[in-house]
Design a protein around this motif. Structure first.
Motif, PDB file in Angstrom:
ATOM      1  N   ASP A 133      53.380 -44.209  11.491  1.00  0.00           N
ATOM      2  CA  ASP A 133      53.781 -45.390  10.721  1.00  0.00           C
ATOM      3  C   ASP A 133      52.619 -46.358  10.594  1.00  0.00           C
ATOM      4  OD1 ASP A 133      55.382 -47.052   9.272  1.00  0.00           O
ATOM      5  OD2 ASP A 133      56.422 -47.915  10.989  1.00  0.00           O
ATOM      6  N   CYS A 190      61.572 -39.834   4.395  1.00  0.00           N
ATOM      7  CA  CYS A 190      61.267 -39.865   5.836  1.00  0.00           C
ATOM      8  C   CYS A 190      61.302 -38.471   6.436  1.00  0.00           C
ATOM      9  CB  CYS A 190      62.247 -40.774   6.567  1.00  0.00           C
ATOM     10  SG  CYS A 190      62.101 -42.520   6.136  1.00  0.00           S
ATOM     11  N   GLY A 213      55.184 -41.875   1.481  1.00  0.00           N
ATOM     12  CA  GLY A 213      55.002 -40.882   2.523  1.00  0.00           C
ATOM     13  C   GLY A 213      53.893 -39.889   2.209  1.00  0.00           C
ATOM     14  N   MET A 254      53.972 -42.321   7.236  1.00  0.00           N
ATOM     15  CA  MET A 254      54.677 -43.239   6.351  1.00  0.00           C
ATOM     16  C   MET A 254      53.901 -44.549   6.220  1.00  0.00           C
ATOM     17  SD  MET A 254      57.543 -43.192   4.623  1.00  0.00           S
ATOM     18  CE  MET A 254      58.586 -42.074   5.536  1.00  0.00           C
ATOM     19  N   SER A 301      58.132 -36.453   5.396  1.00  0.00           N
ATOM     20  CA  SER A 301      56.820 -37.059   5.638  1.00  0.00           C
ATOM     21  C   SER A 301      56.433 -36.987   7.105  1.00  0.00           C
ATOM     22  CB  SER A 301      56.819 -38.529   5.198  1.00  0.00           C
ATOM     23  OG  SER A 301      57.138 -38.648   3.823  1.00  0.00           O
ATOM     24  N   PHE A 304      57.762 -39.929  12.553  1.00  0.00           N
ATOM     25  CA  PHE A 304      56.590 -39.897  11.681  1.00  0.00           C
ATOM     26  C   PHE A 304      55.594 -40.948  12.140  1.00  0.00           C
ATOM     27  CE2 PHE A 304      60.168 -42.148   9.619  1.00  0.00           C
ATOM     28  CZ  PHE A 304      59.711 -43.446   9.716  1.00  0.00           C
TER      29      PHE A 304
END
Length: 593
Positions: free
Chosen positions: A163, A240, A220, A246, A243, A161
Motif C-alpha cells: 500500500d 484489491c 492497482g 495498491m 492487485s 497487498f
C-alpha cells in the motif's frame, strides 16, 4: 544506485546510493541501494520522513547466479527473503554489476542462466519477477555483454497487498481530478472533464468542476507490474483481489477557499508522498506555491506532474519546466529536479526518489492525448514504500491508536468511521475507547468490521487507512479529531499545550491573545495564544515556544507531534513540546472558556 549504472540507464540522475554488491549481480531492497546478503550487520533501511536518507547495509560481494550449487541456491533464497522483508515486499536486482560498481555485464547465455536462477529463487519464496530494463555495456570482450535490472515483488504474508498513499496537490483547474479519473478509470479525458465526473462527491462539485472535499481513488498493479483499474474490474473489491500493490490517491482541493480541507488531508491522512500538479499553460499560479510550501513544511516527499501539454506549444511546456526548476533550486527548497522523458528515466527516478529526499522527478503529460502517461504508471509501479519494515514493526508493537477523520451512517451497517491506524493492531471484535468528548470523557465501543479500499479486511496494522463499522454506536457522540485507543493506554487530554514554532508569515506582529486555527494530525481547532516565552511578540521568520489554549473542547495530543497553524495570511509550523493533562472534571469546568 551506483553512478555508473545511473548514467548507463537513466543519464538524468545525479550519482547516489552505496556500493554495488554481488559479484555479477547487484541486489537492492526497495527504497535503498544494497546488495544481496544476509541479515547480519544490517543497518536501518529506507528513509526517515524528516528528510534524511539512511545508509544502506553493506552485504558481501559473492553472488553468482550461473548454475549455483544446492547449498548456494538455498543461501540465495534466504538472502532474497531478507531483501523482500527489508523492502516491505519489493527488491530490485541489477545483474551484471560488480561489487565495486564496475559494469562488467554478462554474455547472453550467462544472462539467460542468471535470470532462470532468479526466477527459481522467486518461485521458492512465492514472488514474481519483472525485467525492468536492460542495456549493452562496453567491456573487454568480443561477445556483447548486458546488464539487466529486475523487480522482485511479493505481498507479505500478513498483508493483502502493498500500500502506498499519494496526496494530490495543485492549483484549481490544473487537472488533478481529471488525471486521477484517467489513471483509475482507464479511459482518456475528452478535453471537457468527462474523466473526473466519477470522482466528485457533491452536486456543486459536478456543476463547478472544482473539488471541495477529500476523496480517495485507487490504482492497482499486479505482481508483474501490469495496471489494474476499473477498466478491467467492475468493483474496488475486484481491484484489491487482483492487485499486489495498491496506490491510494488522496484527491485534495485546489481552490484557496478550501485550503483548510487540503491542510487537513495532508496532516491527518499521513500520505507517503505527494503529487504536485502544475498546468503547462498557466505555470506556477494560484495556490501552487502554497501547496508546495505545505509539503516542504510537513516534510512530505513530492514529485511534480506538468499537465495539459496538449494545449501548449513545446516552448511553453519547456518554459514551465524551467520555472519549476528555478523554484525547486531556491534556498529553503534545495531540491534536485529530474525531468523524466523515457521509461529508463522513470525507473531511475523511482529509485532515486526513494533513496534521496532532495530528488524531485518532473513528468510532462496529457490526460487527453495520453502522451507520457505510461511513464507516470511505470514510476508509480516501481516506487517502493518510503518507510522500512523495522519502523513498521516498532509501531505495531505499541498500543492501538486510530485517528477518526470521517464519520458516516451506512444503512444496515450503522455508524462507520474512517481514518488511519497510527500505532498497534486493530482486529474485528476489539474493544476500544473513543474520545475525548466535549466534556473530556472516553466512551467504550466495539469494532464490528473493517474495510480497506472498500474491501473486507480482518486485521488492520499500523500505518494503514481503513473504515471501521461501530454498529449501533451513536454517531452524535463522534466528531472528527477524536481517537480510538486501547483501554490500557489510559489516554490523557489537554486544553492547554506548548509548542516550539517558527512564524512563516505574519503581516504585523504575532502577540498574546491572537487566535489561529491549529492543525495537529487529525485535530483541527481554533486556539488562542496565551503566552510567548522569553518574548513579547514575534515577527516573520522568528522562533519561540508558545503556549496555546483550545477554545472549544479538549483534545488528545502527543508530545513531538507536528503542528501547523494559520489565520488568513498568517502561517506557522512547529511541534508540540508539552501538554498540560487534565481530567474529565477539569475539562467540564473549563467548558465555556
Amino acid at each position: 544506485m551506483d553512478s555508473r549504472v545511473s548514467e548507463l540507464f537513466g543519464g538524468c540522475c545525479r550519482p547516489g546510493g552505496g556500493p554495488a554488491v554481488g559479484g555479477t549481480l547487484k541486489a537492492r531492497g526497495a527504497g535503498s541501494t544494497s546488495g544481496c546478503g544476509g541479515p547480519k550487520g544490517k543497518k536501518k533501511n529506507g528513509r526517515n520522513r524528516g528528510g534524511k536518507a539512511n545508509n544502506p547495509p553493506y552485504l558481501p560481494p559473492e553472488l553468482k547466479l550461473v548454475n549455483p550449487s544446492q547449498y548456494r541456491f538455498e543461501h540465495l533464497v534466504t538472502q532474497m527473503k531478507w531483501r523482500l522483508q527489508e523492502g516491505r515486499g519489493e527488491a530490485v536486482y541489477q545483474i551484471g554489476v560488480e561489487d565495486n560498481g564496475l559494469l562488467v555485464g554478462l554474455a547472453e547465455e550467462e544472462m539467460r542462466a542468471s535470470l532462470k536462477t532468479l526466477h527459481r529463487m522467486a518461485e521458492k519464496v512465492g514472488a514474481d519477477i519483472t525485467v525492468l530494463r536492460e542495456r549493452e555495456v562496453d567491456y573487454d570482450s568480443d561477445m556483447p555483454r548486458k546488464i539487466t535490472e529486475v523487480l522482485v515483488r511479493k505481498v507479505p504474508d500478513n498483508q493483502q497487498f502493498l500500500d502506498l498513499r499519494v496526496a494530490v496537490l495543485g492549483n484549481v483547474d490544473s487537472g488533478k481530478s481529471t488525471l486521477l479519473g484517467v489513471l483509475t478509470q482507464g479511459e482518456l479525458d475528452n478535453g471537457r472533464g468527462r474523466a473526473r465526473l466519477n470522482l466528485f462527491r457533491h452536486l456543486h462539485e459536478i456543476q463547478s468542476g472544482r473539488t471541495s472535499s477529500i476523496s480517495f481513488e485507487i490504482l492497482g498493479f499486479n505482481s508483474k507490474g501490469e495496471v489494474v483499474n476499473y477498466s478491467d474490474s467492475r468493483t474496488a473489491e475486484e481491484i484489491c483481489e487482483s492487485s499486489s500493490k495498491m496506490i491510494t490517491f488522496i484527491d485534495l482541493a485546489g481552490h484557496h477557499k478550501y485550503l483548510h480541507t487540503t491542510i487537513f488531508g495532508l496532516t491527518s491522512y499521513c500520505p507517503d508522498c505527494a503529487l504536485l500538479l502544475v498546468s503547462a499553460n498557466t505555470g506556477i499560479a494560484g495556490t501552487t506555491r502554497e501547496h508546495l510550501g505545505l509539503a516542504l513544511a510537513l516534510k512530505v516527499p513530492f514529485f511534480i506532474v506538468v499537465s495539459k501539454i496538449d494545449l501548449c506549444a513545446k516552448t511553453t511546456v519547456e518554459r514551465t519546466v524551467r520555472q519549476l526548476e528555478r523554484v525547486l533550486k531556491q534556498p529553503g527548497c534545495h531540491k534536485v529536479p529530474m525531468l523524466v522523458t523515457s521509461e529508463d528515466d522513470a525507473v531511475t527516478a523511482a529509485q532515486q526518489f526513494a533513496q534521496s529526499p532532495n530528488v524531485t522527478p518532473i513528468f510532462t503529460l496529457s490526460s487527453v492525448s495520453g502522451e507520457s502517461l505510461d511513464l507516470l504508471k511505470v514510476f508509480l509501479n516501481i516506487l517502493p514504500p518510503l518507510t522500512n519494515s523495522k519502523e513498521q514493526e516498532e509501531l505495531m508493537q505499541q498500543l492501538t491508536e486510530f485517528q477518526v477523520d470521517e464519520i458516516y451512517t451506512v444503512p444496515e451497517v450503522g455508524t462507520v468511521v474512517g481514518g488511519t491506524l497510527s500505532s498497534g493492531i486493530c482486529r474485528e471484535g476489539d474493544q476500544l475507547v473513543v474520545g475525548p468528548t466535549d466534556d473530556g470523557c472516553f466512551l467504550e465501543l466495539r469494532v464490528c468490521s473493517i474495510q480497506r479500499n472498500r474491501s473486507a479486511c480482518r486485521v488492520l496494522r499500523a500505518g494503514q487507512a481503513a473504515t471501521l463499522a461501530l454498529g449501533d454506536f451513536d454517531r452524535a457522540l463522534l466528531r472528527k479529531g477524536m481517537v480510538m485507543v486501547s483501554p490500557e493506554m489510559n489516554p490523557t487530554i489537554c486544553s492547554v499545550f506548548e509548542a516550539e514554532i517558527v512564524l512563516l508569515f505574519h503581516a504585523t506582529t504575532f502577540r498574546r491573545g491572537f487566535q489561529v486555527t491549529v492543525h495537529v494530525g487529525n485535530v483541527r481547532q481554533t486556539a488562542v495564544v496565551e503566552k510567548i516565552h522569553a518574548k513579547d511578540k514575534l515577527r516573520t521568520g522568528e522562533k519561540a515556544v508558545v503556549r496555546f489554549r483550545f477554545l472549544k473542547h479538549p483534545e488528545y495530543l502527543k508530545v513531538g507531534a507536528k503542528l501547523l497553524f494559520r489565520e488568513g495570511v498568517t502561517k506557522g509550523i512547529g511541534h508540540v513540546t508539552d501538554v498540560q493533562a487534565i481530567t474529565a472534571g477539569e475539562a467540564q469546568a473549563n467548558m465555556g472558556f
